[in-house]
Design a protein around this motif. Structure first.
Motif, PDB file in Angstrom:
ATOM      1  N   LYS A  99      -5.128  -1.464  -7.164  1.00 13.40           N
ATOM      2  CA  LYS A  99      -6.268  -1.180  -6.292  1.00 13.40           C
ATOM      3  C   LYS A  99      -6.078   0.091  -5.479  1.00 13.40           C
ATOM      4  O   LYS A  99      -7.019   0.867  -5.294  1.00 13.40           O
ATOM      5  N   THR A 100      -4.855   0.305  -4.972  1.00 11.82           N
ATOM      6  CA  THR A 100      -4.637   1.370  -3.996  1.00 11.82           C
ATOM      7  C   THR A 100      -3.931   2.606  -4.548  1.00 11.82           C
ATOM      8  O   THR A 100      -4.040   3.685  -3.969  1.00 11.82           O
ATOM      9  N   ARG A 116       1.227  -9.952  -6.940  1.00 16.52           N
ATOM     10  CA  ARG A 116       0.401  -9.399  -5.873  1.00 16.52           C
ATOM     11  C   ARG A 116       0.672  -7.904  -5.692  1.00 16.52           C
ATOM     12  O   ARG A 116      -0.239  -7.113  -5.429  1.00 16.52           O
ATOM     13  N   THR A 117       1.952  -7.524  -5.810  1.00 19.60           N
ATOM     14  CA  THR A 117       2.314  -6.112  -5.677  1.00 19.60           C
ATOM     15  C   THR A 117       1.629  -5.278  -6.753  1.00 19.60           C
ATOM     16  O   THR A 117       1.064  -4.211  -6.474  1.00 19.60           O
ATOM     17  N   ARG A 164       0.849  -1.182   0.000  1.00 19.40           N
ATOM     18  CA  ARG A 164       0.000   0.000   0.000  1.00 19.40           C
ATOM     19  C   ARG A 164       0.888   1.237   0.000  1.00 19.40           C
ATOM     20  O   ARG A 164       1.823   1.344   0.760  1.00 19.40           O
ATOM     21  N   ALA A 166      -1.079  -6.038  -8.444  1.00 21.22           N
ATOM     22  CA  ALA A 166      -2.525  -6.037  -8.196  1.00 21.22           C
ATOM     23  C   ALA A 166      -2.887  -5.052  -7.085  1.00 21.22           C
ATOM     24  O   ALA A 166      -3.889  -4.324  -7.179  1.00 21.22           O
ATOM     25  N   ASP A 167      -2.065  -5.010  -6.033  1.00 24.56           N
ATOM     26  CA  ASP A 167      -2.343  -4.111  -4.918  1.00 24.56           C
ATOM     27  C   ASP A 167      -2.149  -2.656  -5.338  1.00 24.56           C
ATOM     28  O   ASP A 167      -2.913  -1.772  -4.946  1.00 24.56           O
ATOM     29  N   THR A 205       4.880 -12.936  -5.718  1.00 26.14           N
ATOM     30  CA  THR A 205       4.822 -11.727  -4.897  1.00 26.14           C
ATOM     31  C   THR A 205       4.717 -10.489  -5.773  1.00 26.14           C
ATOM     32  O   THR A 205       3.979  -9.545  -5.459  1.00 26.14           O
TER      33      THR A 205
END
Length: 446
Positions: free
Chosen positions: A253-254, A246-247, A2, A249-250, A243
């Motif tokens: 989103k953020t 995921r980074t 984040r 994707a996050d 990983t």
């Protein structure tokens, strides 16, 4: 991951730690030393040597250079983010900088053995491509150290200083090799030009130069403190891709603005790389510059780029990096277009508009680095700068491939300029919608 956007730079600057000047200069020394690879190997000496008539038809060798560097860029694009992410998690950023820098030095050393004969062309191309891969992987860890040698208030100036030292280092090194080995017939030392020995001895000096100036940062800057939430279990190379996914994707989103910036910089920084990578090649192959004249132009280009980069560092801190990036890209597109449109004017046209190009390259590169550094949370620098490397400067396949395509389509080297300008223009168009309002430096423990 984040990305915090809650704290403004002014607020964070109230209790800033003071970074010792020696630490900043030690970090900048790596940029100074990198001129051996950027200015001598990939721009004004070795690639000009490789695309000379000693190795075959200039248009053909120029296209091959573009394709090989494009492949090297793809390899870096596939590996840079996970190597950065792994170095973050292990707290081994400095170690990997040392390893990759050593491999760059070995690649530079390999160029010393490239004789001026067609049979050595592929050996030279592979040496420069391998060096490109390891240089960009080293740069991931080097760029990630920016947060360790700057504060929210000084990050633009420190980044600009680093880029500026790189250009100044290029000037000094180019003067050394030009005066001693290249000017006239083998330079002041009258080194033999048979088999390209004067160029090859220049590459030996470049190897030593890079190796020596890569050392200070390894001594002065400590391995980063890895926060508990970042110091996760040791993961495999392929596990790091999970990983990484995921980074991304996050981030989507953020902090979607970060993703758009990474995409924009992926394009325009490849164009920036292309300007310098093929500048010397075009000067020699399309505008009739001799090897010595290319070096003289290189010195002038580095002076212009170095001064403009250092001068715009404080401007970056004052108005933010986006205005610097946009202005620089507009200047690059206009100047690059005029180099092509007026190329029948010969060397004079190249001198004028190529130097204008150089005026904007450094500020765009430095501001791009600070734009990203302002939004990375502590402990994620290597990971996100790995993404930065993948999507931009490290993934150097866009500009070389565009250059190679236009040379191959039209059969003349001069058309490669169109490919580079198109990359810069697309990068500019993608960068315009990126919101500067999200350029807030995340609080970080030092």
């Amino acid at each position: 991951m984040r990305v915090s956007t809650a704290a403004a730079p002014d607020a964070l600057a109230l209790d800033e730690p003071k970074i010792p000047t020696r630490k900043i200069l030690a970090w900048g020394a790596w940029d100074w030393g990198s001129s051996a690879f950027n200015a001598v190997a990939t721009t004004f000496v070795f690639t000009v040597y490789l695309t000379s008539t000693s190795f075959g038809d200039t248009d053909h060798t120029s296209a091959l250079l573009g394709w090989v560097l494009g492949i090297a860029g793809v390899l870096v694009a596939l590996t840079a983010p996970v190597t950065g992410e792994l170095s973050d998690a292990a707290g081994r950023r400095k170690l990997w900088l040392a390893i990759f820098s050593g491999l760059v030095a070995l690649s530079l050393l390999a160029t010393v053995f490239v004789k001026a004969e067609p049979g050595f062309l592929w050996f030279g191309l592979i040496a420069i491509a391998v060096g490109t891969v390891f240089y960009e992987l080293a740069a991931v860890n080097y760029n990630a150290m920016l947060s360790q040698v700057s504060t929210p208030k000084t990050i633009g100036r420190v980044s600009g200083l680093g880029w500026g030292l790189g250009y100044v280092g290029g000037i000094v090194l180019l003067l050394i090799v030009y005066i001693l080995f290249i000017s006239g017939d083998g330079g002041a030392l009258h080194v033999s030009t048979e088999g390209g020995w004067n160029i090859r001895i220049s590459m030996l000096i470049a190897t030593i130069w890079f190796a020596v100036f890569a050392i200070p940062v390894l001594i002065a800057v400590k391995e980063p403190h890895v926060p508990g939430e970042i110091a996760r279990e040791r993961r495999s190379f392929f596990g790091a891709y999970v990983t990484l996914g995921r980074t991304i994707a996050d981030l989507w989103k953020t902090s979607r603005n970060t993703i758009w910036f990474l995409l924009a910089s992926a394009i325009f920084r490849d164009g920036l790389t292309g300007v310098f990578t093929f500048g010397g090649v075009l000067a020699a192959g399309s505008f009739g510059f001799s090897s010595g004249e290319v070096i003289i132009f290189a010195i002038a280009a580095n002076i212009v780029a170095g001064i403009s980069t250092i001068a715009t560092g404080p401007l970056d801190d004052r108005v933010g990096p986006k205005p610097v990036i946009i202005t620089s890209l507009i200047g690059l597109v206009v100047a690059g277009s005029l180099v092509f449109a007026l190329h029948t004017g010969g060397a004079t046209v190249f001198w004028i508009f190529a130097l204008i190009l150089c005026l904007f390259v450094g500020p765009a590169q430095s501001a791009s680095r600070t734009f990203l550094a302002r939004i990375i949370p502590a402990g994620r620098e290597g990971e996100v700068f790995g993404l930065y490397a993948t999507t931009g400067r490290a993934a150097t396949f866009l500009a070389p491939t565009a250059f190679a395509i236009f040379v191959s389509l039209f059969g003349h080297q001069i058309y490669g300029i169109i490919g580079i300008v198109l990359v810069l223009l697309i990068g500019l168009l993608v960068m315009i919608p990126v919101k500067p309002g999200q350029e807030k430096l995340a609080a970080r423990a030092r």
